[in-house]
Design an enzyme around this catalytic site. Structure first.
Site, PDB file in Angstrom:
ATOM      1  N   GLU A 136      68.078  58.872  36.211  1.00 55.89           N
ATOM      2  CA  GLU A 136      66.649  58.677  36.496  1.00 55.89           C
ATOM      3  C   GLU A 136      66.043  59.914  37.152  1.00 55.89           C
ATOM      4  O   GLU A 136      64.931  60.330  36.829  1.00 55.89           O
ATOM      5  CB  GLU A 136      66.437  57.456  37.403  1.00 55.89           C
ATOM      6  N   ASP A 276      70.373  54.170  24.607  1.00 57.38           N
ATOM      7  CA  ASP A 276      69.243  54.707  23.834  1.00 57.38           C
ATOM      8  C   ASP A 276      69.085  56.234  23.844  1.00 57.38           C
ATOM      9  O   ASP A 276      69.149  56.898  22.809  1.00 57.38           O
ATOM     10  CB  ASP A 276      67.927  54.039  24.277  1.00 57.38           C
ATOM     11  N   GLU A 369      60.845  42.134  27.383  1.00 59.48           N
ATOM     12  CA  GLU A 369      62.013  42.994  27.607  1.00 59.48           C
ATOM     13  C   GLU A 369      63.174  42.625  26.679  1.00 59.48           C
ATOM     14  O   GLU A 369      63.850  43.496  26.151  1.00 59.48           O
ATOM     15  CB  GLU A 369      62.465  42.876  29.073  1.00 59.48           C
ATOM     16  N   GLU A 390      57.650  52.627  24.793  1.00 61.41           N
ATOM     17  CA  GLU A 390      58.382  52.921  23.546  1.00 61.41           C
ATOM     18  C   GLU A 390      57.606  52.617  22.262  1.00 61.41           C
ATOM     19  O   GLU A 390      57.675  53.382  21.297  1.00 61.41           O
ATOM     20  CB  GLU A 390      59.740  52.195  23.542  1.00 61.41           C
ATOM     21  N   THR A 473      63.041  62.265  27.011  1.00 61.53           N
ATOM     22  CA  THR A 473      63.004  60.798  26.952  1.00 61.53           C
ATOM     23  C   THR A 473      61.964  60.242  27.915  1.00 61.53           C
ATOM     24  O   THR A 473      61.555  59.093  27.805  1.00 61.53           O
ATOM     25  CB  THR A 473      64.393  60.195  27.230  1.00 61.53           C
TER      26      THR A 473
END
Ligand code: DMJ
Length: 576
Positions: A136, A276, A369, A390, A473
């Protein structure tokens, strides 16, 4: 009529003609110009509503709580579901401001960008007792700083008025150095957690995720190129190579692993949470750094995903050892996948998945989610929507690739839903439960870094004329520079751009398509347009039968699109 008034009439006539000419010629260029202008303005307002409230009620803390108009110092909570061992002395790192820098640049707000850079230069420190999540912190903080540094020094932008002296890079380098001890493991796979002041804590958790090890190369690689210090890129590359060496014979990876032993812990995986961005970074790091090795890894990994996880337009999870399906779930995070497919030219497959995600978005008003595909119901405890980007991201990529105005409609619908369901006086709030639309007091920083940015770029991509960018990302742009390449991929050499039949203007080929199939197949029985594909996907399993042509991919020997027969089998049309 006097000569003077005749002259006035002639002048008026000429003005009307000129106005009509300008209007018709601009609408010839883009018939959707007015809609795009209106929508980009709307998204700009959304960004500033989120940003302004953050600056008023939360800055310099990490994120805004829009319902109570207060803040949360959430950098130390990200990725930490149990919230154990939280230090008391941490007062935030202006996370949302850092995440907003590249968006401010894209919006062309030089003044605010410069103000933010000055504040960060004078006040931000990483010498804090904060146990943070490596993944993160890398994508949000390091990525935010590195991207903003490049934008600040880019001569095509005038984001800082000569006052900038690499302060963001100095901060990024300091952070990078504090992250390096996380890689000091017997395997080279990094710990998921590290304390910025004290390094890896005693008895630290050794479990991490595939994306935690495999999504560091863009930011760390960029940092190495900018500073000349190779340690960042080497550490990230070593971890990535080790991770890849742990793949199964099916070229599948699991979701979690132990960094000390190099053993898998969770063997089931998909394209969503925990994995991902691993796929995303293989491809994007190849584009950014031109490493052939990463392209080969990506090709094998992508083919395995299409073979073992794909079911029509949906993606389920499977056991890496056997390829057997484990969980049949749609997750909000998976919606980035069509965007990635666009980058390799698999536009047809991207389009069909994107439509399904949008269908679910419309059904609930936002993307839940987790949705259980086999039970046709929401996951009982994951009914939330935390303002994720996304679907907007994939919509942006698909519009860039196709210019199909339908994606503008999708974007407008996303913007309307966000404004209707999540906008509150104090910012934008997450949704706790998509069935009741009950709100949650949290405005995640990625709403500014990604959601607003991709929606804005969908309607106004003028930023992209400055150059080619890879978006991390977390949505932070990094320019594709030949000096960062071992070798420039052929698709980026203008003389290699393909011309697609029936289009008047040359169209730039997708990043990878030239390595695989030509864009035009002559003499096809049906004169459909061939969409190039980087990977040629055999049928997923013996019992898999196609529903639509998009399920069938491209034949690897002839490079021709396969079609779905009425009996549900993929095949190639014969030449006549
Ligand atoms: C972002 O922080 C990044 O996109 C990350 O890779 C996963 N998803 C969140 C937003 O949903």
């Amino acid at each position: 009529m006097s000569p003077r008034s005749r002259g006035t009439w002639v002048l008026l006539f000429l003005v009307i003609i000129a106005t009509l000419y300008v209007e018709t010629s601009s609408s010839k260029v883009d018939p959707f110009a007015a809609k795009k202008k209106r929508m980009s303005e709307k998204v700009r307002q959304m960004f500033y509503h989120a940003y302004g409230n953050y600056m008023t009620y939360a800055f310099p803390h990490d994120e805004l709580k829009p319902l109570t108009k207060t803040f949360t110092d959430s950098l130390i909570e990200l990725g930490n579901l149990r919230l154990e061992r939280l230090p008391q002395g941490y007062n935030g790192s202006a996370l949302t401001l850092i995440e907003s820098l590249s968006s401010l640049a894209i919006l062309g707000n030089d003044t605010e960008f410069e103000r933010a850079v000055n504040w960060l230069s004078e006040n931000l420190t990483f010498d804090v007792d904060a146990r943070i999540n490596l993944f993160e912190c890398n994508i949000r903080v390091l990525g935010g700083l590195v991207s903003a540094h490049i934008l600040a020094t880019d001569s095509t932008n005038r984001l800082t008025r000569g006052t900038y002296q690499n302060q963001l890079l100095v901060l990024a380098e300091e952070l990078g150095q504090r992250l390096l001890p996380a890689f000091d493991t017997p395997t080279g796979l990094p710990y998921a957690w590290i304390n910025l002041k004290y390094g890896v804590m005693e008895n630290e958790i050794t479990e991490t995720s595939t994306s935690g090890c495999g999504s560091l190369i863009l930011e760390m690689g960029a940092l190495s190129h900018l500073t000349g210090d190779p340690r960042f890129e080497s550490a990230a590359l070593r971890a990535l190579r080790k991770l890849w060496s742990m793949r199964s014979s099916l070229n599948l990876l699991g979701t979690t692993l132990d960094v000390e032993t190099g053993e898998w812990i969770e063997y089931s995986s998909g394209i969503g949470a925990g994995v991902d961005s691993f796929y995303e970074y293989l491809l994007k790091a190849h584009i950014l750094f031109g490493r052939e090795e990463l392209w080969k890894m990506f090709q094998s990994a992508y083919q395995a995903v299409q073979k073992y996880f794909r079911h029509g337009p949906w993606y389920h999870e499977a056991d890496m050892r056997t390829g057997r399906a484990t969980y049949w779930q749609l997750t909000s995070l998976q919606a980035f996948w069509p965007g990635l497919q666009v980058l390799i030219g698999d536009v047809a497959a991207a389009n069909s998945s994107h439509r399904e995600f949008f269908y679910v978005w419309q059904k609930f008003g936002v993307l839940p989610e987790r949705y259980l595909l086999d039970h046709h119901m929401l996951h009982p405890t994951e009914k939330y929507y935390p303002l994720r980007p996304e679907l907007a991201e994939s919509t942006f990529y698909l519009y860039q690739a196709t210019k199909d105005p339908w994606y503008l409609e999708v974007g407008e619908s996303i913007v309307d839903s966000l404004n209707f369901h999540t906008r509150v006086e104090g910012g934008f709030a997450s949704i706790r439960d998509v069935t009741t639309m009950e709100l949650e007091d949290h405005q995640h920083s990625f709403f500014l870094a990604e959601t607003c940015k991709y929606l804005y770029l969908l309607f106004d991509d003028s930023f992209l004329v400055n150059g080619n960018y890879v978006f991390t990302t977390e949505g932070h742009p990094l320019p594709i520079l030949s000096s960062w390449h071992e070798r420039l991929p052929e698709a980026y050499i203008p003389s290699n751009w393909t011309v697609v039949q029936r289009e008047k203007h040359p169209r730039r080929a997708s990043a990878m398509s030239l390595q695989i199939c030509p864009a035009i197949i002559p003499n096809c029985r049906h004169n459909y347009q061939l969409l190039e594909s980087a990977c040629h996907i055999p049928d997923a399993r013996a019992d898999h039968r196609c529903l639509v042509d998009e399920d069938c991919g491209v034949d690897s020997t002839s490079c021709r699109r396969r079609l779905c027969s009425s009996a549900g089998y993929c095949g190639i049309w014969q030449l006549i």
